[in-house]
Design an enzyme around this catalytic site. Sequence first.
Site, PDB file in Angstrom:
ATOM      1  N   CYS A  10       5.004   6.335   5.416  1.00  0.00           N
ATOM      2  CA  CYS A  10       4.350   5.023   5.542  1.00  0.00           C
ATOM      3  C   CYS A  10       3.345   4.813   4.408  1.00  0.00           C
ATOM      4  O   CYS A  10       2.324   5.496   4.352  1.00  0.00           O
ATOM      5  CB  CYS A  10       3.676   4.966   6.911  1.00  0.00           C
ATOM      6  SG  CYS A  10       2.473   3.656   7.120  1.00  0.00           S
ATOM      7  N   CYS A  23      -0.194   3.900   5.443  1.00  0.00           N
ATOM      8  CA  CYS A  23      -0.835   5.079   6.059  1.00  0.00           C
ATOM      9  C   CYS A  23      -1.475   5.952   4.986  1.00  0.00           C
ATOM     10  O   CYS A  23      -2.549   6.525   5.201  1.00  0.00           O
ATOM     11  CB  CYS A  23       0.183   5.911   6.834  1.00  0.00           C
ATOM     12  SG  CYS A  23       0.949   5.046   8.212  1.00  0.00           S
TER      13      CYS A  23
END
Length: 105
Positions: A30, A33
Amino acid sequence: MALEITDATFDEVVLKSDKPVVVDFWAAWCGPCRMVGPIIDEVSSEYEGKAVVGKVDVDANQQFAAKYGVRNIPTVLVFKDGEIVNRQVGVSPKKVYTDAIEAAL
């Protein structure tokens, strides 16, 4: 460095903590993230002894992500006395996370 939290340790580390707990639900693949990760690590250092700051890899640990309705990552939840008191979805500035901790202290 933020603490690595797993499904096996979640109950003890998060729900039974006597301090506010920040939990970053994330995954290695991600992109956003990876933007939040260093912020969470900074917050972890700054609040050492005052709050618990940890990360849950949702690929390896899905139980609590499902329980708390984490549908998008990164999602950062702040717990106090085992209850969610703040939820941030997506990338937010560091101040958003520190304000959430301060409110829970």
